[in-house]
Scaffold this motif. Structure first.
Motif, PDB file in Angstrom:
ATOM      1  N   VAL A 148      -9.644 -13.566   8.201  1.00  0.00           N
ATOM      2  CA  VAL A 148      -8.807 -13.386   7.013  1.00  0.00           C
ATOM      3  C   VAL A 148      -9.640 -12.922   5.823  1.00  0.00           C
ATOM      4  CG1 VAL A 148      -7.302 -14.570   5.351  1.00  0.00           C
ATOM      5  CG2 VAL A 148      -7.083 -15.047   7.802  1.00  0.00           C
ATOM      6  N   GLY A 149     -10.768 -13.587   5.586  1.00  0.00           N
ATOM      7  CA  GLY A 149     -11.594 -13.255   4.436  1.00  0.00           C
ATOM      8  C   GLY A 149     -12.155 -11.852   4.494  1.00  0.00           C
ATOM      9  N   ALA A 150     -12.552 -11.385   5.666  1.00  0.00           N
ATOM     10  CA  ALA A 150     -13.125 -10.042   5.790  1.00  0.00           C
ATOM     11  C   ALA A 150     -12.104  -8.983   5.420  1.00  0.00           C
ATOM     12  CB  ALA A 150     -13.639  -9.816   7.212  1.00  0.00           C
ATOM     13  N   TYR A 151     -10.867  -9.146   5.898  1.00  0.00           N
ATOM     14  CA  TYR A 151      -9.822  -8.178   5.554  1.00  0.00           C
ATOM     15  C   TYR A 151      -9.537  -8.195   4.054  1.00  0.00           C
ATOM     16  CZ  TYR A 151      -8.329  -6.672  10.207  1.00  0.00           C
ATOM     17  OH  TYR A 151      -8.269  -6.096  11.454  1.00  0.00           O
ATOM     18  N   LEU A 152      -9.343  -9.368   3.496  1.00  0.00           N
ATOM     19  CA  LEU A 152      -9.034  -9.461   2.072  1.00  0.00           C
ATOM     20  C   LEU A 152     -10.143  -8.847   1.227  1.00  0.00           C
ATOM     21  CD1 LEU A 152      -7.607 -13.102   1.830  1.00  0.00           C
ATOM     22  CD2 LEU A 152      -6.312 -10.960   1.666  1.00  0.00           C
ATOM     23  N   ASN A 153     -11.373  -9.072   1.617  1.00  0.00           N
ATOM     24  CA  ASN A 153     -12.487  -8.618   0.794  1.00  0.00           C
ATOM     25  C   ASN A 153     -12.780  -7.128   0.933  1.00  0.00           C
ATOM     26  OD1 ASN A 153     -12.731 -11.103  -0.316  1.00  0.00           O
ATOM     27  ND2 ASN A 153     -14.721 -11.588   0.552  1.00  0.00           N
ATOM     28  N   TYR A 154     -12.068  -6.449   1.807  1.00  0.00           N
ATOM     29  CA  TYR A 154     -12.154  -4.996   1.828  1.00  0.00           C
ATOM     30  C   TYR A 154     -11.263  -4.366   0.750  1.00  0.00           C
ATOM     31  CZ  TYR A 154     -14.852  -4.228   6.151  1.00  0.00           C
ATOM     32  OH  TYR A 154     -15.855  -4.150   7.097  1.00  0.00           O
ATOM     33  N   VAL A 155     -10.273  -5.111   0.269  1.00  0.00           N
ATOM     34  CA  VAL A 155      -9.306  -4.538  -0.668  1.00  0.00           C
ATOM     35  C   VAL A 155      -9.971  -3.971  -1.924  1.00  0.00           C
ATOM     36  CG1 VAL A 155      -7.320  -5.048  -2.157  1.00  0.00           C
ATOM     37  CG2 VAL A 155      -7.351  -5.859   0.218  1.00  0.00           C
ATOM     38  N   PRO A 156     -10.862  -4.715  -2.615  1.00  0.00           N
ATOM     39  CA  PRO A 156     -11.486  -4.137  -3.807  1.00  0.00           C
ATOM     40  C   PRO A 156     -12.395  -2.953  -3.505  1.00  0.00           C
ATOM     41  CG  PRO A 156     -11.757  -6.529  -3.748  1.00  0.00           C
ATOM     42  CD  PRO A 156     -11.281  -6.105  -2.393  1.00  0.00           C
ATOM     43  N   ILE A 157     -12.881  -2.851  -2.267  1.00  0.00           N
ATOM     44  CA  ILE A 157     -13.738  -1.734  -1.888  1.00  0.00           C
ATOM     45  C   ILE A 157     -12.906  -0.461  -1.721  1.00  0.00           C
ATOM     46  CG2 ILE A 157     -15.322  -0.858  -0.123  1.00  0.00           C
ATOM     47  CD1 ILE A 157     -16.516  -3.148  -1.712  1.00  0.00           C
ATOM     48  N   PHE A 158     -11.805  -0.571  -1.008  1.00  0.00           N
ATOM     49  CA  PHE A 158     -10.959   0.589  -0.759  1.00  0.00           C
ATOM     50  C   PHE A 158     -10.059   0.930  -1.941  1.00  0.00           C
ATOM     51  CE2 PHE A 158     -12.255  -0.153   3.555  1.00  0.00           C
ATOM     52  CZ  PHE A 158     -12.132   1.070   4.193  1.00  0.00           C
ATOM     53  N   PHE A 159      -9.707  -0.091  -2.723  1.00  0.00           N
ATOM     54  CA  PHE A 159      -8.766   0.120  -3.823  1.00  0.00           C
ATOM     55  C   PHE A 159      -9.346  -0.460  -5.114  1.00  0.00           C
ATOM     56  CE2 PHE A 159      -6.414  -0.593   0.154  1.00  0.00           C
ATOM     57  CZ  PHE A 159      -5.853   0.676   0.309  1.00  0.00           C
ATOM     58  N   PRO A 160     -10.281   0.241  -5.744  1.00  0.00           N
ATOM     59  CA  PRO A 160     -10.950  -0.300  -6.930  1.00  0.00           C
ATOM     60  C   PRO A 160     -10.019  -0.553  -8.099  1.00  0.00           C
ATOM     61  CG  PRO A 160     -11.535   2.012  -6.559  1.00  0.00           C
ATOM     62  CD  PRO A 160     -10.828   1.554  -5.339  1.00  0.00           C
ATOM     63  N   ASN A 161      -8.829   0.056  -8.085  1.00  0.00           N
ATOM     64  CA  ASN A 161      -7.877  -0.168  -9.171  1.00  0.00           C
ATOM     65  C   ASN A 161      -6.852  -1.259  -8.849  1.00  0.00           C
ATOM     66  OD1 ASN A 161      -8.991   1.882 -10.817  1.00  0.00           O
ATOM     67  ND2 ASN A 161      -7.846   3.450  -9.682  1.00  0.00           N
ATOM     68  N   ALA A 162      -6.990  -1.884  -7.704  1.00  0.00           N
ATOM     69  CA  ALA A 162      -6.061  -2.964  -7.342  1.00  0.00           C
ATOM     70  C   ALA A 162      -6.236  -4.135  -8.307  1.00  0.00           C
ATOM     71  CB  ALA A 162      -6.311  -3.424  -5.912  1.00  0.00           C
ATOM     72  N   ASP A 163      -5.163  -4.870  -8.513  1.00  0.00           N
ATOM     73  CA  ASP A 163      -5.186  -6.025  -9.416  1.00  0.00           C
ATOM     74  C   ASP A 163      -4.540  -7.210  -8.711  1.00  0.00           C
ATOM     75  OD1 ASP A 163      -5.110  -7.893 -11.399  1.00  0.00           O
ATOM     76  OD2 ASP A 163      -3.855  -6.737 -12.776  1.00  0.00           O
TER      77      ASP A 163
END
Length: 240
Positions: free
Chosen positions: A172-187
């Motif tokens: 779970v953590g690995a997937y979630l922690n890819y989000v800021p890498i792929f989507f730097p504008n995500a909030d």
């Protein structure tokens, strides 16, 4: 949102070189599992679990391998064992080396690993079965039932299985922690419990060793910003 090529380029800039061997000694251990992979694939999440669990894992080049579809990661082990798909590899390593010796114990983490591959993947990246192109993240939409429910769950526990870090958290953590890498504008500030969980994962030394210090550092900065609104977790209130 960045295009898939831009996201891939960002990953390559922020991730440190792959630890091809977890340790020089590990590479020489007879019968140790061998992982075909690269830093730009999902191999690092396997490395993360191996480091956490103390598994001697030998890294080998992506090709050649016996993967039926020519992809990575791909794991081999003694006795002719061959495993592909990152989730299946995590489950195999947890089953064989993680100490779970009953179906009941295995069930506690298997459901989370399977959910990560089947549901969380799509929430994080917009992927659909058979097409893993990056389309956009839904993790910044707490109104979605799965996102809202995960936010609630992570507000009630430090780690997913009995309050102890496990392979479930790696998945779970690995997937979630890819989000800021792929989507730097995500909030993700509207899901502060998820953000606080991401931060806890990124702060683990094995996480930085597997994914790289730059990757972990970026996650820690973004997750800390998003987690500011999270209430103090109950386990800290109880000083557990």
């Amino acid at each position: 949102s960045p295009s898939p090529s831009m996201a891939a380029s960002l990953c390559m800039r922020t991730l440190a070189p792959l630890l091809f061997l977890l340790s020089p000694a590990a590479a020489m251990v007879a019968g140790s599992p061998r992982l075909h992979g690269s830093q730009q694939s999902r191999s690092p999440l396997v490395n993360w679990y191996a480091l956490e669990a103390g598994i001697s894992l030998q890294m080998v080049p992506p090709t050649p391998s016996a993967h039926p579809f020519g992809q990575i990661p791909f794991l081999t082990d003694e006795g002719g064992v061959e495993v592909f798909e990152s989730g299946a590899i995590l489950l195999y390593l947890a089953d064989k080396y993680g100490g779970a010796d009953t179906p009941e114990k295995r069930a506690s983490y298997t459901k989370w690993v399977v959910w990560s591959n089947s549901e969380l993947d799509g929430l994080c990246f917009g992927a659909v079965p058979g097409d893993h192109r990056v389309r956009g993240t839904s993790m910044d939409k707490p109104q979605l039932r799965a996102v809202g429910r995960l936010e609630q769950i992570l507000g009630e526990c430090e780690w997913l299985v009995d309050g102890e870090f496990s392979v479930a958290d790696v998945a779970v953590g690995a997937y979630l922690n890819y989000v800021p890498i792929f989507f730097p504008n995500a909030d993700l500030s509207k899901t502060p419990n998820i953000a606080a969980y991401m931060l806890r994962c990124a702060e683990r030394p094995a996480y930085a060793s597997a994914f790289g210090e730059q990757h972990a550092g970026l996650i820690k900065v973004k997750a800390a910003e998003w987690a500011e609104g999270a209430p103090k977790p109950f386990w800290e209130k109880l000083e557990l």
